[in-house]
Design a protein around this motif. Structure first.
Motif, mmCIF file in Angstrom:
data_model
loop_
_atom_site.group_PDB
_atom_site.id
_atom_site.type_symbol
_atom_site.label_atom_id
_atom_site.label_comp_id
_atom_site.label_asym_id
_atom_site.label_seq_id
_atom_site.Cartn_x
_atom_site.Cartn_y
_atom_site.Cartn_z
ATOM 1 N N VAL A 49 -16.520 -11.488 -53.159
ATOM 2 C CA VAL A 49 -17.907 -11.112 -52.858
ATOM 3 C C VAL A 49 -18.423 -11.907 -51.664
ATOM 4 O O VAL A 49 -18.997 -11.348 -50.716
ATOM 5 C CB VAL A 49 -18.807 -11.338 -54.096
ATOM 6 N N THR A 50 -18.228 -13.197 -51.707
ATOM 7 C CA THR A 50 -18.692 -14.058 -50.620
ATOM 8 C C THR A 50 -17.999 -13.709 -49.310
ATOM 9 O O THR A 50 -18.629 -13.649 -48.240
ATOM 10 C CB THR A 50 -18.451 -15.537 -50.963
ATOM 11 N N GLN A 51 -16.708 -13.477 -49.402
ATOM 12 C CA GLN A 51 -15.932 -13.149 -48.199
ATOM 13 C C GLN A 51 -16.428 -11.855 -47.570
ATOM 14 O O GLN A 51 -16.621 -11.775 -46.351
ATOM 15 C CB GLN A 51 -14.452 -13.020 -48.571
ATOM 16 N N GLN A 52 -16.659 -10.820 -48.393
ATOM 17 C CA GLN A 52 -17.135 -9.553 -47.839
ATOM 18 C C GLN A 52 -18.515 -9.724 -47.224
ATOM 19 O O GLN A 52 -18.795 -9.183 -46.143
ATOM 20 C CB GLN A 52 -17.177 -8.465 -48.920
ATOM 21 N N PHE A 53 -19.382 -10.466 -47.893
ATOM 22 C CA PHE A 53 -20.726 -10.687 -47.364
ATOM 23 C C PHE A 53 -20.681 -11.392 -46.011
ATOM 24 O O PHE A 53 -21.355 -10.990 -45.058
ATOM 25 C CB PHE A 53 -21.549 -11.511 -48.362
ATOM 26 N N GLY B 137 -23.342 -4.001 -50.471
ATOM 27 C CA GLY B 137 -22.346 -3.819 -51.527
ATOM 28 C C GLY B 137 -21.954 -5.143 -52.151
ATOM 29 O O GLY B 137 -21.791 -5.252 -53.373
ATOM 30 N N ALA B 138 -21.799 -6.170 -51.327
ATOM 31 C CA ALA B 138 -21.461 -7.500 -51.839
ATOM 32 C C ALA B 138 -22.615 -8.068 -52.676
ATOM 33 O O ALA B 138 -22.401 -8.640 -53.747
ATOM 34 C CB ALA B 138 -21.132 -8.433 -50.680
ATOM 35 N N LEU B 139 -23.841 -7.903 -52.200
ATOM 36 C CA LEU B 139 -24.992 -8.419 -52.935
ATOM 37 C C LEU B 139 -25.161 -7.712 -54.280
ATOM 38 O O LEU B 139 -25.459 -8.343 -55.303
ATOM 39 C CB LEU B 139 -26.262 -8.266 -52.104
ATOM 40 N N LYS B 140 -24.983 -6.401 -54.299
ATOM 41 C CA LYS B 140 -25.114 -5.660 -55.552
ATOM 42 C C LYS B 140 -24.041 -6.074 -56.549
ATOM 43 O O LYS B 140 -24.304 -6.211 -57.753
ATOM 44 C CB LYS B 140 -25.030 -4.151 -55.282
ATOM 45 N N ALA B 141 -22.822 -6.277 -56.050
ATOM 46 C CA ALA B 141 -21.737 -6.713 -56.929
ATOM 47 C C ALA B 141 -22.038 -8.093 -57.505
ATOM 48 O O ALA B 141 -21.829 -8.350 -58.699
ATOM 49 C CB ALA B 141 -20.419 -6.724 -56.164
ATOM 50 N N ALA B 142 -22.550 -8.999 -56.661
ATOM 51 C CA ALA B 142 -22.884 -10.353 -57.123
ATOM 52 C C ALA B 142 -24.012 -10.307 -58.143
ATOM 53 O O ALA B 142 -23.994 -11.037 -59.152
ATOM 54 C CB ALA B 142 -23.281 -11.217 -55.932
ATOM 55 N N GLN B 143 -24.996 -9.458 -57.914
ATOM 56 C CA GLN B 143 -26.106 -9.334 -58.865
ATOM 57 C C GLN B 143 -25.617 -8.787 -60.199
ATOM 58 O O GLN B 143 -25.924 -9.317 -61.263
ATOM 59 C CB GLN B 143 -27.193 -8.419 -58.298
ATOM 60 N N HIS B 144 -24.829 -7.713 -60.145
ATOM 61 C CA HIS B 144 -24.373 -7.049 -61.362
ATOM 62 C C HIS B 144 -23.491 -7.970 -62.198
ATOM 63 O O HIS B 144 -23.590 -7.992 -63.426
ATOM 64 C CB HIS B 144 -23.608 -5.775 -60.995
ATOM 65 N N GLN C 238 -29.615 -16.274 -47.718
ATOM 66 C CA GLN C 238 -29.125 -16.031 -46.356
ATOM 67 C C GLN C 238 -29.616 -14.677 -45.842
ATOM 68 O O GLN C 238 -30.001 -14.539 -44.677
ATOM 69 C CB GLN C 238 -27.595 -16.083 -46.336
ATOM 70 N N PHE C 239 -29.595 -13.688 -46.721
ATOM 71 C CA PHE C 239 -30.041 -12.349 -46.337
ATOM 72 C C PHE C 239 -31.524 -12.386 -45.952
ATOM 73 O O PHE C 239 -31.930 -11.837 -44.918
ATOM 74 C CB PHE C 239 -29.826 -11.383 -47.506
ATOM 75 N N GLU C 240 -32.328 -13.042 -46.780
ATOM 76 C CA GLU C 240 -33.766 -13.116 -46.507
ATOM 77 C C GLU C 240 -34.046 -13.850 -45.202
ATOM 78 O O GLU C 240 -34.918 -13.445 -44.418
ATOM 79 C CB GLU C 240 -34.467 -13.812 -47.685
ATOM 80 N N GLU C 241 -33.301 -14.904 -44.948
ATOM 81 C CA GLU C 241 -33.504 -15.662 -43.720
ATOM 82 C C GLU C 241 -33.179 -14.821 -42.497
ATOM 83 O O GLU C 241 -33.849 -14.909 -41.461
ATOM 84 C CB GLU C 241 -32.626 -16.922 -43.745
ATOM 85 N N THR C 242 -32.161 -13.983 -42.617
ATOM 86 C CA THR C 242 -31.752 -13.139 -41.494
ATOM 87 C C THR C 242 -32.760 -12.022 -41.232
ATOM 88 O O THR C 242 -33.060 -11.701 -40.081
ATOM 89 C CB THR C 242 -30.370 -12.518 -41.768
#
Length: 861
Positions: free
Chosen positions: A689-693, A704-711, A723-727
Motif C-alpha cells: 500500500v505504501t509503495q503504491q501510494f 486506490g492505495a488510500l482506500k485499501a489502507a482505510q479498508h 501526506q495527501f492533505e498536505e499535497t
C-alpha cells in the motif's frame, strides 16, 4: 406534532393549461454587489376567451414598478409568492422592474453569487427568484437578454443562445446582449458573469456548420478542461451517428462552478456544471472521475434534443426528459468503454439506491402522481428506473424500431412541451405495436418480483419455466397491475454452447416451454439486466458456478458471482439463506476466475468484488447491522486466506505505465486496485500500500492505495492521509476525496472526526460538494457509524440537518434520505431513528423539501 403548517400537495391530475402564454421576454440585468436590478418585458397573449387574472410566480423579490403597455400600473395584487394582474387585454406588453440580492442567496437557486461569480440555477422553480413570471415548463418563450456589469471584475457576461451585440460604458461597465432563437421554458434560462480561463475549440456538424465550443473554468484550471471538451466533441458526433441529431446553435458553452446543487444543468447553449464534472488531469482525477465527466458532459449535451427541443408539459413528466437522457448517456458510455462494466455500474445504482427508495415511504412511480416540493422529484426512480423503462422499450422494439420511434417523436413534438404518454405513443405508432400495458410502468411504483420455477422432462427433452410476477404494496399504492416485462433467458449446455430467448412477460403467471434439450440446461435469467426487477428462484451452487464461469452474458456472469457471495453472507446472519453456499463453492469460483486468464480485466475486478452493504440490505427483509457486517468480513477473510498467492501474483503482473485514460489502462488499474484491497489485509499489505501510494503518478492509484489502507485498517493510513492533505489542501475538489475517506472510515470516534473535518480551512457549510463529501459520505456510506446502536449517528445527522436546512434545503433534503429508510432495521434502531425524524419535523421553519420526506417517512406503516 409538527409546528409547521401542513402543506398542500400538488397533483398531476390537477394539471390545467396556462391561461396565458408569454411568447417573448426581454430581460436586462444590472449586476451589482449591493442590489441587482432586473427588468423584464413580457409579450403576453391570452389563451382562449376568458377573464382570468394573470398570476406570475415570484419569491424573495423586491417589486419596484409594473407597467402595462408602457403605462405605470397601480392596480395589482402582491403576495410573498405571486404578482397577480387582472383585467388584461387579449394581447399586451408587461414591464416589471425588480431588485434582488444574489450575494445573500445561499440556496443556490435562481440568481446567486458565489466565489466571486454570478450564476443561475432555475430548474425546477428557480426562475421565480429572478423575476415575476409563469414559472412552469409548458410556457415556452423566446429570450433576449442584456447583461450590464463591471468589465474588470466580470469580463465574461454569458446567457443562452447567440451573442448579438456588446459594448463598453463610460463608468467602467460593459454590456452584452444574447438572443436565443428557440422557444424554451424558463427553467432553461441561464446567466453567468465572472472572470474565468476560457478554452476554445470547434466542431463541424454533419451538415457542415461550424460550432464554436467554449469552456469556462476557474483561473489556473484551463489545463484541466481538455478532457471535458474532448468528451463534448465525442458526444456531439455520437448523437449524429446514432440518432441523426445535430446541434442547432452557433455556439455551445460550458461553465464550471464550485458552488452548485446538482451535477450539471442543460440550459440551452449555456450548460452550467459542478466543477467536479469538468476538471480533470491524471494527478487530480481518478478514472472514475474521467468516466463521470465524459458521461455528464454527454448527458447535458443530449438534453439539447431530449429535454430542450422537446420538454416536459409539467414536472410530473420529468422522466420524459431525464429517464430518456440517462438511457442515452448510458448507451454512449457503453460505446466509449466496456459495455458490460458500464451495465454493472447502472445496475448497482438500481439495486443499492432505487430498490431502497421503492421500499421506503418515498416510493413513487417514474411519473409521480403528487408532490409537495418539486425539487424532491429528482430521484433515482425518475432518473435511473426511468432509464431502465426506456431500455426495456429499446429491447422490445429493437434498436431499429426504437430509432423509428425517436424520429416520429421529434417530428411530432419538436418545440413542444409534452407528456410521457406522448413519447410512448410515438414509439407505439412508429412500430405498429400496442404499448398500453407497457405504460403501467409509468404509473406504478415498487420493485416487481419474479418467482421462477423450473421443470425438465428428461424423456422428452422439454424445459418448462413458470414465472409469476408480483409487485409488493407501496405506501402510495395498494393495488398493483401486471407489467409488460422483457426477460432475457440464456440456456447453457454442458458443452459450453448456449442459446437465448426473450420472454415477453405480460400476465401474473406465464409458462415458457422449450423442447430439444438432450440434458437439462443451466438457465440464466435477466441477462444484461433486461428489466428492473428482483428474481426469486432456487439455483444450486453448481448452476451458479456454471453461469459465473461460462455464460456468454457478462452481466449474468457477474450477477451469478454476486449471488454466490450474497447467499454465503446471508447464511451467517439471522436472515438465513435459501441455499447454504459452502466455502468450497467460494474457492471454486475464485479458482475458476483467477486461473481462466480472463481478457476483460475490468469484469474480473467486478467479479471478485463483494456485494456492497447497500445491495445486501435490499436482498433481505431485516437488516441486522452487526451480523451482516461480521458475515461480510468473514467471507472477505476466507477469500484472502485462499486466494492471497493468486492475488499477489496477479497484482505484480500488472505493469505500472504512464497514465492514459484508455479502456485497457482503466481496466488494468481497476483490477490492480481491487487486488490491493484484499492484499492490504495481509502481512505484505502495509508495504505494498505504501509503495503504491509513494510511487503513483496518478490519482487512481493514489486513491486506490488510500482506500485499501482505510479498508484494511492499516497503520500507515493516517500518515498517508496526512501526506495527501498536505499535497492537496489548496484544491478543494481533490480534498473532497480526503474528506469522504475520513467520513466513511469505521472508527469508534467517527463523530469527533467529523467535527474536526468540518473545522478544516477548506470546509464550507454553504458549498454542497463539501457538505456531501463529509456529511453525505457518513450518512450514506458509513453504515456502522451511522447505525451506531446508541443512536448517536442518527442524532448527529439530525442536528446537522436542522442547520443545513436553513442554508440549503435542496442539499438537506437529499442527505435526509438515510434517516427515512428505517423500515428494515431492528426495533431499537427504528425507535431512535424515528425520534430524530420527529425532532426535525417539530420545527416550524422546516423547508418543504425536508418536511415532505420526513412527514412521509413518519407516516409509513
Amino acid at each position: 406534532m409538527s409546528n409547521k403548517t401542513p402543506v398542500t400537495a400538488k397533483r398531476r391530475l390537477d394539471y390545467q393549461p396556462p391561461a396565458y402564454q408569454i411568447h417573448d421576454i426581454e430581460l436586462s440585468f444590472n449586476l451589482d454587489d449591493e442590489v441587482t436590478k432586473v427588468k423584464s418585458l413580457l409579450h403576453v397573449f391570452k389563451q382562449g376567451d376568458h377573464d382570468q387574472p394573470l398570476k406570475l410566480d415570484g419569491e424573495n423579490l423586491t417589486l419596484i414598478e409594473v407597467k402595462l403597455n408602457g403605462k405605470s400600473l397601480q392596480q395589482y395584487e402582491l403576495t410573498d409568492e405571486a404578482l397577480t394582474l387582472s383585467n388584461l387585454p387579449d394581447e399586451c406588453f408587461i414591464e416589471i422592474y425588480t431588485e434582488i440580492d444574489p450575494a445573500s442567496n445561499k440556496t443556490l437557486e435562481g440568481l446567486y453569487k458565489a466565489s466571486g461569480s454570478y450564476c443561475t440555477q432555475c430548474e425546477a422553480e428557480g426562475f421565480r427568484k429572478i423575476t415575476y413570471f409563469l414559472d412552469r415548463p409548458d410556457v415556452l418563450s423566446k429570450y433576449t437578454v442584456t447583461i450590464y456589469a463591471d468589465k474588470k471584475r466580470y469580463p465574461y457576461l454569458l446567457s443562452n443562445g447567440n451573442k448579438i451585440d456588446s459594448g463598453d460604458l463610460e463608468d467602467g461597465k460593459h454590456w452584452v446582449k444574447w438572443q436565443d432563437p428557440f422557444f424554451k421554458p424558463c427553467y432553461l434560462f441561464a446567466l453567468v458573469a465572472g472572470d474565468f480561463d476560457k478554452l476554445t475549440q470547434s466542431f463541424t456538424t454533419s451538415s457542415g456548420r461550424k460550432v464554436a465550443l467554449e469552456l469556462y473554468v476557474d483561473k489556473g484550471m484551463a489545463h484541466r478542461g481538455e478532457h471535458a471538451l474532448a468528451s463534448l466533441k465525442k458526444a456531439m458526433k455520437w448523437d449524429e451517428v446514432v440518432f441523426d441529431l445535430e446541434y442547432d446553435l452557433d455556439i455551445y458553452m460550458v461553465v464550471a462552478v464550485d458552488f452548485f446543487n446538482m451535477g450539471a444543468m442543460e440550459n440551452k447553449g449555456l450548460n452550467v456544471f459542478n466543477s467536479k464534472y469538468v476538471l480533470a488531469d491524471s494527478q487530480t482525477a481518478t478514472d472514475e472521475d474521467y468516466f463521470n465527466i465524459e458521461s455528464v458532459i454527454a448527458h447535458e449535451y443530449f438534453h439539447n434534443w431530449t429535454g430542450n427541443r422537446v420538454t416536459c408539459r409539467d414536472w410530473f413528466q420529468l422522466s420524459l426528459k431525464e429517464g430518456l437522457t440517462v438511457f442515452r448517456d448510458q448507451q454512449f458510455s457503453a460505446d466509449m468503454g466496456s459495455p458490460v462494466v458500464n451495465r454493472i455500474k447502472n445496475v448497482k445504482v438500481i439495486r443499492e439506491h432505487q430498490f431502497a427508495e421503492d421500499a421506503s415511504a418515498m416510493a413513487h412511480p417514474i411519473r409521480p402522481d403528487e408532490v409537495i416540493e418539486m425539487n424532491n422529484f429528482y430521484t433515482v426512480t425518475v432518473y435511473d428506473k426511468g432509464a431502465e423503462v426506456i431500455r426495456m422499450l429499446h429491447t422490445l422494439l429493437t434498436p431499429a424500431g426504437f430509432k423509428r420511434g425517436i424520429d416520429l417523436y421529434f417530428k411530432r413534438h419538436d418545440g413542444q412541451a409534452v407528456t410521457c404518454d406522448d413519447f410512448v405513443n410515438a414509439m407505439q405508432d412508429a412500430n405498429s405495436i400496442n404499448l398500453d400495458q407497457f405504460k403501467v410502468w409509468y404509473e406504478q411504483s415498487g420493485t416487481p418480483e419474479l418467482t421462477v420455477e423450473q421443470d425438465f422432462a428428461a424423456d422428452t427433452g422439454t424445459l418448462t419455466l413458470t414465472i409469476q410476477q408480483h409487485t409488493p404494496v407501496t405506501l402510495d399504492q395498494s393495488q398493483k397491475k401486471p407489467l409488460y416485462i422483457p426477460v432475457r433467458v440464456e440456456y447453457l449446455a454442458n458443452d459450453g454452447s448456449s442459446t437465448t430467448d426473450i420472454i415477453h412477460l405480460t400476465q401474473s403467471q406465464q409458462k415458457l416451454v422449450r423442447d430439444g434439450f438432450d440434458v437439462e440446461p443451466t438457465v440464466a435469467l435477466l441477462g444484461d439486466f433486461s428489466a428492473p426487477v428482483k428474481v426469486i428462484r432456487t439455483l444450486s451452487a453448481e448452476s451458479l458456478l456454471t453461469i459465473a464461469l461460462h455464460s456468454n452474458d457478462g452481466f449474468s456472469r457477474w450477477d451469478a458471482a454476486q449471488t454466490i457471495y450474497s447467499q454465503f453472507i446471508h447464511s451467517l446472519t439471522p436472515n438465513g439463506s435459501t441455499l447454504a453456499i459452502t466455502q468450497e463453492t467460494i474457492t471454486a469460483l475464485l479458482d475458476g476466475l483467477l486461473e481462466s486468464a480472463m481478457e476483460d480485466q475490468a469484469l474480473l475486478a467486478e467479479m471478485i468484488t463483494l456485494p456492497s452493504v447497500e445491495t445486501l440490505v435490499q436482498q433481505v427483509p431485516k437488516y441486522y447491522v452487526e451480523s451482516l457486517h461480521s458475515a461480510r468480513e468473514k467471507l472477505e477473510r476466507i477469500i484472502i486466506s485462499h486466494a492471497q498467492p493468486m492475488f499477489e501474483k496477479q497484482y505484480h503482473g500488472l505493469a505500472f505505465t504512464n497514465y492514459d485514460y484508455t479502456p485497457s489502462q482503466t481496466a488494468t488499474r481497476k483490477l490492480r486496485n481491487q487486488l490491493l484491497m484484499y492484499i492490504a489485509s495481509t502481512e505484505q499489505g502495509e508495504e505494498l500500500v505504501t509503495q503504491q501510494f509513494m510511487q503513483s503518478d496518478n490519482m487512481t492509484d493514489t486513491l486506490g492505495a488510500l482506500k485499501a489502507a482505510q479498508h484494511a485498517k492499516c497503520k500507515c493510513f493516517d500518515k498517508l492521509m496526512s501526506q495527501f492533505e498536505e499535497t492537496w489542501r489548496a484544491d478543494p475538489i481533490v480534498l473532497d476525496k480526503w474528506f469522504a475517506l475520513h467520513a466513511s472510515r469505521q472508527s469508534e470516534d467517527i463523530l469527533s472526526r467529523l467535527d474536526l473535518l468540518m473545522g478544516h480551512q477548506q470546509f464550507n457549510h454553504e458549498n454542497p460538494n463539501r457538505v456531501r463529501s463529509v456529511i453525505g459520505s457518513f450518512a450514506f456510506f458509513n453504515s456502522t457509524g451511522f447505525h451506531a446502536k446508541d443512536g448517536s449517528g442518527y442524532r448527529y445527522i439530525g442536528q446537522y440537518l436542522q442547520k443545513l436546512d436553513k442554508i440549503n434545503p435542496q442539499v438537506a433534503s437529499r442527505i435526509v434520505t438515510p434517516l427515512t429508510q428505517w423500515q428494515k432495521l431492528d426495533e431499537e434502531r427504528i425507535v431512535k431513528m424515528k425520534a430524530e425524524l420527529v425532532r426535525l419535523l417539530d420545527n416550524k421553519d422546516l423547508s418543504n423539501d425536508v418536511y415532505e420526506k420526513v412527514s412521509k417517512s413518519l407516516g409509513y406503516q
